[in-house]
Design a protein around this motif. Structure first.
Motif, PDB file in Angstrom:
ATOM      1  N   ALA A 239      -5.934 -12.249  -5.040  1.00  0.00           N
ATOM      2  CA  ALA A 239      -4.967 -11.553  -5.507  1.00  0.00           C
ATOM      3  C   ALA A 239      -5.748  -9.992  -6.444  1.00  0.00           C
ATOM      4  N   CYS A 240      -5.392  -9.058  -6.235  1.00  0.00           N
ATOM      5  CA  CYS A 240      -5.952  -8.015  -6.628  1.00  0.00           C
ATOM      6  C   CYS A 240      -5.060  -6.585  -6.377  1.00  0.00           C
ATOM      7  N   SER A 241      -5.751  -5.627  -7.249  1.00  0.00           N
ATOM      8  CA  SER A 241      -5.010  -4.273  -6.946  1.00  0.00           C
ATOM      9  C   SER A 241      -6.071  -3.117  -7.022  1.00  0.00           C
ATOM     10  N   GLY A 242      -5.995  -2.022  -6.729  1.00  0.00           N
ATOM     11  CA  GLY A 242      -6.737  -0.843  -6.567  1.00  0.00           C
ATOM     12  C   GLY A 242      -6.629   0.248  -5.832  1.00  0.00           C
ATOM     13  N   TRP A 243      -7.517   0.897  -5.559  1.00  0.00           N
ATOM     14  CA  TRP A 243      -7.411   2.047  -4.621  1.00  0.00           C
ATOM     15  C   TRP A 243      -8.404   2.064  -3.591  1.00  0.00           C
ATOM     16  N   THR A 244      -7.821   2.063  -1.924  1.00  0.00           N
ATOM     17  CA  THR A 244      -8.761   2.201  -0.919  1.00  0.00           C
ATOM     18  C   THR A 244      -8.796   3.443  -0.373  1.00  0.00           C
ATOM     19  N   ASP A 245     -10.070   3.569   0.211  1.00  0.00           N
ATOM     20  CA  ASP A 245     -10.158   4.915   0.770  1.00  0.00           C
ATOM     21  C   ASP A 245     -11.133   4.550   2.196  1.00  0.00           C
ATOM     22  N   ILE A 246     -10.851   3.213   2.669  1.00  0.00           N
ATOM     23  CA  ILE A 246     -11.508   2.868   3.579  1.00  0.00           C
ATOM     24  C   ILE A 246     -11.280   3.601   4.957  1.00  0.00           C
ATOM     25  N   PHE A 247     -12.358   3.801   5.652  1.00  0.00           N
ATOM     26  CA  PHE A 247     -12.276   4.600   6.915  1.00  0.00           C
ATOM     27  C   PHE A 247     -12.653   3.776   8.282  1.00  0.00           C
TER      28      PHE A 247
ATOM     29  N   MET B  88     -11.769  10.152   3.537  1.00  0.00           N
ATOM     30  CA  MET B  88     -10.462   9.512   3.843  1.00  0.00           C
ATOM     31  C   MET B  88      -9.881   9.827   2.242  1.00  0.00           C
ATOM     32  N   HIS B  89      -8.417   9.963   2.329  1.00  0.00           N
ATOM     33  CA  HIS B  89      -7.717  10.078   0.870  1.00  0.00           C
ATOM     34  C   HIS B  89      -7.624   8.596   0.502  1.00  0.00           C
ATOM     35  N   ALA B  90      -7.454   8.576  -0.990  1.00  0.00           N
ATOM     36  CA  ALA B  90      -7.271   7.036  -1.370  1.00  0.00           C
ATOM     37  C   ALA B  90      -5.962   6.983  -1.596  1.00  0.00           C
ATOM     38  N   GLU B  91      -5.447   5.579  -1.612  1.00  0.00           N
ATOM     39  CA  GLU B  91      -4.008   5.039  -1.663  1.00  0.00           C
ATOM     40  C   GLU B  91      -4.171   3.528  -2.540  1.00  0.00           C
ATOM     41  N   PHE B  92      -3.127   3.618  -3.205  1.00  0.00           N
ATOM     42  CA  PHE B  92      -3.089   2.407  -4.068  1.00  0.00           C
ATOM     43  C   PHE B  92      -2.562   1.086  -3.432  1.00  0.00           C
ATOM     44  N   TYR B  93      -3.253   0.071  -3.571  1.00  0.00           N
ATOM     45  CA  TYR B  93      -2.788  -1.225  -2.914  1.00  0.00           C
ATOM     46  C   TYR B  93      -2.830  -2.412  -4.019  1.00  0.00           C
ATOM     47  N   GLU B  94      -1.997  -3.454  -3.358  1.00  0.00           N
ATOM     48  CA  GLU B  94      -1.749  -4.629  -4.409  1.00  0.00           C
ATOM     49  C   GLU B  94      -1.480  -5.823  -3.381  1.00  0.00           C
ATOM     50  N   MET B  95      -2.177  -7.189  -3.783  1.00  0.00           N
ATOM     51  CA  MET B  95      -1.855  -8.299  -3.153  1.00  0.00           C
ATOM     52  C   MET B  95      -1.392  -9.277  -4.139  1.00  0.00           C
ATOM     53  N   ASN B  96      -0.685 -10.277  -3.979  1.00  0.00           N
ATOM     54  CA  ASN B  96      -0.371 -11.225  -5.098  1.00  0.00           C
ATOM     55  C   ASN B  96      -0.987 -12.363  -4.495  1.00  0.00           C
ATOM     56  N   ASP B  97      -0.812 -13.636  -5.664  1.00  0.00           N
ATOM     57  CA  ASP B  97      -1.556 -14.773  -5.395  1.00  0.00           C
ATOM     58  C   ASP B  97      -0.793 -15.582  -4.169  1.00  0.00           C
ATOM     59  N   ALA B  98       0.542 -15.480  -3.993  1.00  0.00           N
ATOM     60  CA  ALA B  98       1.371 -16.243  -2.723  1.00  0.00           C
ATOM     61  C   ALA B  98       0.488 -15.363  -1.618  1.00  0.00           C
ATOM     62  N   THR B  99       0.540 -14.528  -1.322  1.00  0.00           N
ATOM     63  CA  THR B  99       0.119 -14.170  -0.167  1.00  0.00           C
ATOM     64  C   THR B  99      -1.323 -14.411   0.059  1.00  0.00           C
ATOM     65  N   ALA B 100      -2.066 -14.096  -0.829  1.00  0.00           N
ATOM     66  CA  ALA B 100      -3.552 -14.380  -0.718  1.00  0.00           C
ATOM     67  C   ALA B 100      -3.823 -16.015  -0.193  1.00  0.00           C
TER      68      ALA B 100
ATOM     69  N   LEU C 265       0.807  -1.092   0.047  1.00  0.00           N
ATOM     70  CA  LEU C 265      -0.071   0.079   0.127  1.00  0.00           C
ATOM     71  C   LEU C 265       0.985   1.265  -0.138  1.00  0.00           C
ATOM     72  N   HIS C 266       0.904   2.153  -0.996  1.00  0.00           N
ATOM     73  CA  HIS C 266       1.641   3.105  -1.108  1.00  0.00           C
ATOM     74  C   HIS C 266       1.085   4.570  -0.208  1.00  0.00           C
ATOM     75  N   VAL C 267       1.853   4.616   1.030  1.00  0.00           N
ATOM     76  CA  VAL C 267       1.196   5.417   1.902  1.00  0.00           C
ATOM     77  C   VAL C 267       1.350   6.982   1.258  1.00  0.00           C
ATOM     78  N   GLY C 268       0.292   7.760   1.371  1.00  0.00           N
ATOM     79  CA  GLY C 268       0.268   9.260   0.903  1.00  0.00           C
ATOM     80  C   GLY C 268       0.276   9.783   2.360  1.00  0.00           C
ATOM     81  N   LEU C 269       0.506  11.157   1.808  1.00  0.00           N
ATOM     82  CA  LEU C 269       0.728  12.128   3.208  1.00  0.00           C
ATOM     83  C   LEU C 269      -0.672  12.691   3.587  1.00  0.00           C
ATOM     84  N   GLY C 270      -1.777  12.037   2.806  1.00  0.00           N
ATOM     85  CA  GLY C 270      -3.069  12.239   3.358  1.00  0.00           C
ATOM     86  C   GLY C 270      -3.142  11.703   4.942  1.00  0.00           C
ATOM     87  N   THR C 271      -2.405  10.636   5.087  1.00  0.00           N
ATOM     88  CA  THR C 271      -2.412   9.990   6.525  1.00  0.00           C
ATOM     89  C   THR C 271      -1.947  10.888   7.644  1.00  0.00           C
TER      90      THR C 271
END
Length: 346
Positions: A272-280, A224-236, A204-210
């Motif tokens: 395994a996926c990627s996207g933007w999260t603004d979960i609060f 909330m600010h949005a940040e890019f995240y990614e999870m691969n198959d191995a971790t899942a 998860l690429h941390v933004g200064l919005g934190t």
């Protein structure tokens, strides 16, 4: 729920300005998230809090030297840029100072023209969209010109830039470090593996919005600010197996926690996926992905205070912070750590 309910008085001298000489010698406050009981140790003790088969999830994002200084081609004024979010196609969302000097069409030159930025849009929060031109590889050019963007509460110079990176930092893109991970050493990670702990990585690429203050009176009004995240198959795969087996899944840092909860909320399993999260995440939230959390001590009235309160309770967290202050724990990015779990066995 009122934002002021998450306020507390913090002596300024407890804001850690520099990292400790050894990463894993920080203090560790262990909080039973269910009953609020507290124990004190040093961070090396964390290995004993895991059982074989448990999972530790680390955020492998790497902080880029996102603060660059240049001059305005139209007039020569000095301009400071802080890159916040990669929009793709060499376009970044950024903060600029002084903002009034950067209008649409303004061109800023960095490093005698090795990097140039043209302002293409003025954003609602006062930031700018900048389109960059350069020769070679962008991150390599940035490495040669930029500085590490330390949080605003750190006023002392950081002599060793790698101390604001985790030892497992791999994927460039963050404007701030996932600071709970700063306590880990290669040796400590090795000890966890020897114990049979599964160490998994997400990004998860941390933004200064934190660090953006909550400017509303009630929590529910905050965006909330949005940040890019990614999870691969191995971790899942590893996490789903651990979940099925009833093993503990411990997130290192609020960034990892937010990523894991986002994925399980959206896919009902680790995927395994990627996207933007603004979960609060704030009190009342139903946790679905994790049952343990490693975290630092956070700013008063911050969204991070609300997240850790959601994992335990506001009362337990405020009491833990009160004790941490009494015992002179160090706060924020270079500070000490807390381990929270639903029932801690030593």
């Amino acid at each position: 729920m009122k934002v002021k309910d998450f306020d507390f008085d913090l002596p300024e001298e407890l804001i850690a300005q520099t990292p400790l000489e050894e990463r894993d010698t920080s203090k560790l406050l262990m909080l039973d998230a269910n009953n609020g009981s507290i124990q004190h140790e040093t961070f090396q003790h964390i290995v004993s809090l895991f059982e074989p088969g448990d999972c530790l999830v680390l955020n492998d994002t790497k902080v880029i030297p996102a603060r660059v200084f240049g001059t305005k081609e139209q007039g020569g004024a000095n301009i400071e840029c802080l890159l916040l979010k990669d929009e793709g196609n060499d376009t970044w969302e950024a903060l600029v100072k002084p903002a009034k000097r950067v209008k649409v069409g303004t061109t800023i030159s960095f490093g005698d023209g090795r990097l140039k930025a043209s302002c293409t849009e003025i954003l609602a929060h006062g930031g700018r969209k900048l389109s960059f031109s350069y020769e070679g590889v962008f991150l390599e050019v940035l490495e040669s010109l930029g500085e590490m963007p330390l949080p605003p509460y750190i006023t002392e110079r950081l002599d060793e830039q790698d101390r604001y990176q985790t030892v497992f930092a791999k994927r460039s893109g963050a404007a701030a470090a996932p600071t709970a991970g700063l306590h880990f050493t290669e040796q400590l990670l090795g000890e966890l593996k020897d114990r049979g702990v599964n160490i998994c990585y997400i990004t998860l690429h941390v933004g200064l919005g934190t660090f953006r203050p909550v400017s509303v009176d009630t929590i529910e009004e905050h965006d909330m600010h949005a940040e890019f995240y990614e999870m691969n198959d191995a971790t899942a795969t590893v996490l789903n197996e651990a979940k099925s087996a009833g093993r503990s899944i411990v997130a290192c840092g609020t960034t990892s926690a937010r990523t894991l909860e986002t994925i399980v909320n959206e896919h009902e399993a680790f995927t395994a996926c990627s996207g933007w999260t603004d979960i609060f995440i704030f009190p009342g939230y139903e946790w679905k992905a994790i049952n343990g959390l490693i975290t630092n001590f956070h700013l008063p009235k911050s969204t991070l205070m609300m997240l850790v309160s959601a994992f335990s309770s506001r009362e337990h967290i405020m009491n833990a912070y009160k004790e941490a202050i009494a015992k002179r724990y160090r706060f924020f990015s270079f500070g000490d750590a807390m381990f929270m779990k639903k029932g801690i066995n030593n």
